[in-house]
Design an enzyme around this catalytic site. Sequence first.
Site, PDB file in Angstrom:
ATOM      1  N   HIS A 217     -16.885   1.129  -6.202  1.00 31.15           N
ATOM      2  CA  HIS A 217     -16.425   0.560  -4.927  1.00 31.15           C
ATOM      3  C   HIS A 217     -15.568   1.583  -4.202  1.00 31.15           C
ATOM      4  CE1 HIS A 217     -15.038  -2.134  -1.871  1.00 31.15           C
ATOM      5  NE2 HIS A 217     -13.793  -1.866  -2.174  1.00 31.15           N
TER       6      HIS A 217
ATOM      7  N   CYS B 299       6.171  -0.808  -0.574  1.00 28.56           N
ATOM      8  CA  CYS B 299       6.584   0.284  -1.453  1.00 28.56           C
ATOM      9  C   CYS B 299       5.716   0.269  -2.706  1.00 28.56           C
ATOM     10  CB  CYS B 299       8.048   0.119  -1.860  1.00 28.56           C
ATOM     11  SG  CYS B 299       9.187   0.133  -0.459  1.00 28.56           S
TER      12      CYS B 299
ATOM     13  N   LYS C 103      -3.879   7.436   6.352  1.00 27.06           N
ATOM     14  CA  LYS C 103      -3.061   8.274   5.470  1.00 27.06           C
ATOM     15  C   LYS C 103      -2.429   9.437   6.237  1.00 27.06           C
ATOM     16  CE  LYS C 103      -3.474   6.434   1.351  1.00 27.06           C
ATOM     17  NZ  LYS C 103      -3.675   6.914   0.009  1.00 27.06           N
TER      18      LYS C 103
ATOM     19  N   GLY D  14     -13.817  -7.710  -7.396  1.00 26.89           N
ATOM     20  CA  GLY D  14     -13.103  -7.643  -8.677  1.00 26.89           C
ATOM     21  C   GLY D  14     -11.952  -8.610  -8.820  1.00 26.89           C
ATOM     22  N   SER D  15     -10.973  -8.535  -7.934  1.00 28.26           N
ATOM     23  CA  SER D  15      -9.783  -9.372  -8.101  1.00 28.26           C
ATOM     24  C   SER D  15      -9.938 -10.685  -7.345  1.00 28.26           C
ATOM     25  CB  SER D  15      -8.541  -8.629  -7.604  1.00 28.26           C
ATOM     26  OG  SER D  15      -8.690  -8.258  -6.251  1.00 28.26           O
TER      27      SER D  15
ATOM     28  N   CYS E   7     -13.605  -6.018  -0.028  1.00 29.58           N
ATOM     29  CA  CYS E   7     -12.633  -5.485  -0.979  1.00 29.58           C
ATOM     30  C   CYS E   7     -12.221  -6.605  -1.922  1.00 29.58           C
ATOM     31  CB  CYS E   7     -11.425  -4.937  -0.201  1.00 29.58           C
ATOM     32  SG  CYS E   7     -10.697  -3.464  -0.954  1.00 29.58           S
TER      33      CYS E   7
ATOM     34  N   LYS F   8      13.277  -2.833   2.975  1.00 27.25           N
ATOM     35  CA  LYS F   8      12.125  -3.729   2.795  1.00 27.25           C
ATOM     36  C   LYS F   8      12.579  -5.198   2.864  1.00 27.25           C
ATOM     37  CE  LYS F   8       9.075  -5.328  -0.926  1.00 27.25           C
ATOM     38  NZ  LYS F   8       7.742  -5.260  -0.303  1.00 27.25           N
TER      39      LYS F   8
ATOM     40  N   HIS G 221      -8.866  -8.553   4.603  1.00 29.84           N
ATOM     41  CA  HIS G 221      -7.489  -8.401   5.075  1.00 29.84           C
ATOM     42  C   HIS G 221      -7.113  -9.487   6.078  1.00 29.84           C
ATOM     43  CE1 HIS G 221      -8.754  -4.346   3.718  1.00 29.84           C
ATOM     44  NE2 HIS G 221      -7.585  -4.401   3.134  1.00 29.84           N
TER      45      HIS G 221
ATOM     46  N   GLU H 236      16.526  -2.031   0.068  1.00 22.80           N
ATOM     47  CA  GLU H 236      17.252  -2.884   1.009  1.00 22.80           C
ATOM     48  C   GLU H 236      16.534  -3.003   2.341  1.00 22.80           C
ATOM     49  OE1 GLU H 236      20.595  -0.755  -1.371  1.00 22.80           O
ATOM     50  OE2 GLU H 236      18.496  -0.417  -0.826  1.00 22.80           O
TER      51      GLU H 236
END
Length: 754
Positions: free
Chosen positions: A641, A516, A117, A432-433, A726, A20, A694, A18
Site C-alpha cells: 500500500h 507530534c 512534506k 488494514g486498520s 487508506c 499541542k 480522511h 504544551e
Amino acid sequence: MTILTHTLGFPRVGLRRELKKAQESYWAGNSTREALLAVGRELRARHWEQQKQAGIDLLPVGDFAWYDHVLTTSLLLGNVPARHQNNDGSVDIDTLFRIGRGRAPTGEPAAAAEMTKWFNTNYHYIVPEFSKGQQFRLTWTQLLEEVDEALALGHKIKPVLLGPVTYLWLGKVKGEPFDRLTLLTDILPVYQHVLAELAKRGVEWVQIDEPALVLELPQAWLDAFKPAYDALAGQVKLLLTTYFEGVTPNLDTIIALPVQGLHVDLIHGKDDVAELHQRLPVDWLLSAGLINGRNVWRADLTEKYAQINAIVGKRALWVASSCSLLHSPIDLSVETRLDTEVKSWFAFALQKCGELALLRDALNSGETAALEEWSAPIQARRHSRRVHNAAVEKRLAAITAQASQRENPYEVRAEAQRARFKLPAWPTTTIGSFPQTTEIRGLRLDFKKGNLDANNYRTGIAEHIKQAIIEQERLGLDVLVHGEAERNDMVEYFGEHLDGFVFTHNGWVQSYGSRCVKPPVVIGDISRPAPITVEWAKYAQSLTDKPVKGMLTGPVTILCWSFPREDVTRETIAKQIALALRDEVADLEAAGIGIIQIDEPALREGLPLRRSDWDAYLEWGVEAFRINAAVAKDETQIHTHMCYCEFNDIMDSIAALDADVITIETSRSDMELLESFEAFDYPNEIGPGVYDIHSPNVPSVEWIEALLKKAAQRIPAQRLWVNPDCGLKTRGWPETRAALANMVKAAHNLRQAK
C-alpha cells in the site's frame, strides 16, 4: 575574530507538548484565544532562556509558529485564499487555523489548504496557493511582535525569515495557469518592509532561509536570486541560510548575491570547508552547520573541531546546528527510563546547544580537553555489543541476487493465487486498520502502565479482533484484516518487537499543526528475536473461512520514520529490517496466512532532494522490499500500500517491487493517478482507493461505482480491486460501516453488470 554560536530554530511544542494541548483546547472551544496566546509567549520566553543558558550567543526569533512556519510566511505576505478570508479583510489567528485545518473557532469552515512534506523531512508544511494577479501586503506582524518580546527580555537575537524564492518554489498555482515566479516582484516590497522594521529595532543580522538553493533548480529560478537579493540588500546583514544538502553545485549563483554571510549544512551536504572558504567572498561570514539538527545522536566534537579548525581566524565564523532543531526532541535530561549507556550516546535539542558552546569555546581557545571528554561515549559506542550483531552482519553480507527474486513471474503467480482464493471479480478489502476506539486505546494504556495483566490484555485484544472479523463478514468483504487493535503506530509497533531499536519516553517532535510523533531510534544491528504479527493473524484467520491479510510495515518506511544510526548507511539499515521481516513473511505463510501486505507509504518521500541521486536510492529501496517479500511461495499473494499523490517519475520502481497487488490513494484525484499506471502499462493488480478516509463523509454507491468505471477505462477490470484510500484507524465505526457497505454494494453491482 571571535566565533559565535547560533541555532537555526528550536522546537516549538514545549517539553510536555504544551503548545499541542493549548491548540487543541482552543480548537475545541474549551479555552480562550488569550489563553492560547499566553502559552505561546511563555514557551518562547522559556526556549530563548534555555538556549541562552546552554551557550547560544544569537537566539533565533521567528522560528515559533502556531501551525507551520510556511503558513506563517503566507500570512505575513497577506496570502490568504479567498475561501478562508474574514469578511472585513482582516487577518487573525483563526484565519491561520482555517487555512491549516479547514476550521477554527470563528469564521466559516472551508477546505483546508494542501499539506506536504518539508523537503525530505517528516515535518509537513501548508502549501501556499497562488493565483494570477494576486496582491501582497504586510498583514500579519507576528515576527515583529516576537522580536519586540525578545528584545524586551534583553536577548541578543537573529530574526528568521523564509526567503522569497523558496517561498514561491514551495507553493502551487490555483485556477488559471501561470508562472508563479512572476510573483517575485510583487512579494519583495513586503520583505523590504519587514527588513526595514527590523532595522528600526536595531537588528544587525537576519537569517533568511533559502533551502531551495540545495536543489537542482531550473535556470530561471536560479537566475531569480540575484534581482531578488539586490532588492533586499542594504537594510540589515543577511545570513543566506541553506540546509538538508550541500550548496557546491549552486555556489556560483550564491557568491554573486549581495548578502553578508552563508550558512551551510555540513552534515547532510558534501561541501568541502576548504573549498567554501576559498570561493566565498573574503568579507562574508561562514556559518558552519556542524551539529545534526535532524537526529538524536551525541556528536563526536573532536571530529567537528578537526573539520573546521583549519579556517579559524581566517574569516568570520559561526558554529550552528545543520538545520532547525525543530526536527529533534527537546531535552534528554527528562529521559529517566533510558538505559544509562544508551542515553550517553544521545543529544536532544538542548544538549545540541551545549555541544555548540563546547565547540565554540574550543575553537576560540584551542583547548580541546572538554571536546574529548564529551566525545568519549560516542567513541566507545563503536565497540559496543549493543551495536554490533555478527550474525546479522554475516547474513547481510551473504545476500545474493536470488534473495530478492520471487520463484516465478507475476503471470504464473497470479494463476496459482486465483486457484487458491477463488475471489470474485472486483474483490473488496480494506487497507488494514479499523477504528481505534476509546476502549482499544484504554486497553493498551492500562497494559502499558501495568494496570492490566498480560492475560486480560490479550483477552481484550482478541475480543476486538473477533468483532472486526464479524463486522467485515456482515459487510460482505472478500479479503479481511484483523484490524490492528494491538498496534499503537505502524512503525513503533514493529520497532518494539525488533532488536536494534530503542524508544524514548518524551522524545516528541512536531509533524504538523498539533500532531507530534515519537520516532523510534535505531541504535544497532536489527534482528527479529521472535514472530511479531503471527499470533494475531493466525487467530483472526481461525475465525473465518475468508482469507485474512497479514499486515507488515515495510523496511523503507520503518527506516524513514525512525531516527537512523549515523555509523552505517541507510541502505544497510533498510536491508537489515528487510531480512528481519522476511522471516516474518515466512512464519505468516507457515501459519496459513495466504495474503500478506507490506506497506511502503514512505518509499517516495524518502527520495533524495537531488534527482541525480534518485536511482541509487530507488535501487536499494526496491531491493529491500523484494528481500522482504521474495521468500513467499507463488500461491501467497503479496500486497503493498502506498499513499502518494505522484507516481509518474518513479513508475519503473513501483513496477520493480513486483507486488502482486498494489493499493493506492486515488479518490481525491478522481482516479487521475491511474494515468501513470495506464501509460506505463502496469502489469500487476491495482486497488485504487475509492473513498477518502480522511473525511467523515460517507460516499454514495453511485459515486463509488462511477469511480470504479472510470478506473476500468484505464486498467483491465480483471486486475482491479476495490478498497478505501487508506487505513480506517482515525474514523468512527458508524461512518466506517456505512462507507464500506456502500463500497461492497458498488462492487456487487459491477459484478452483476458484467
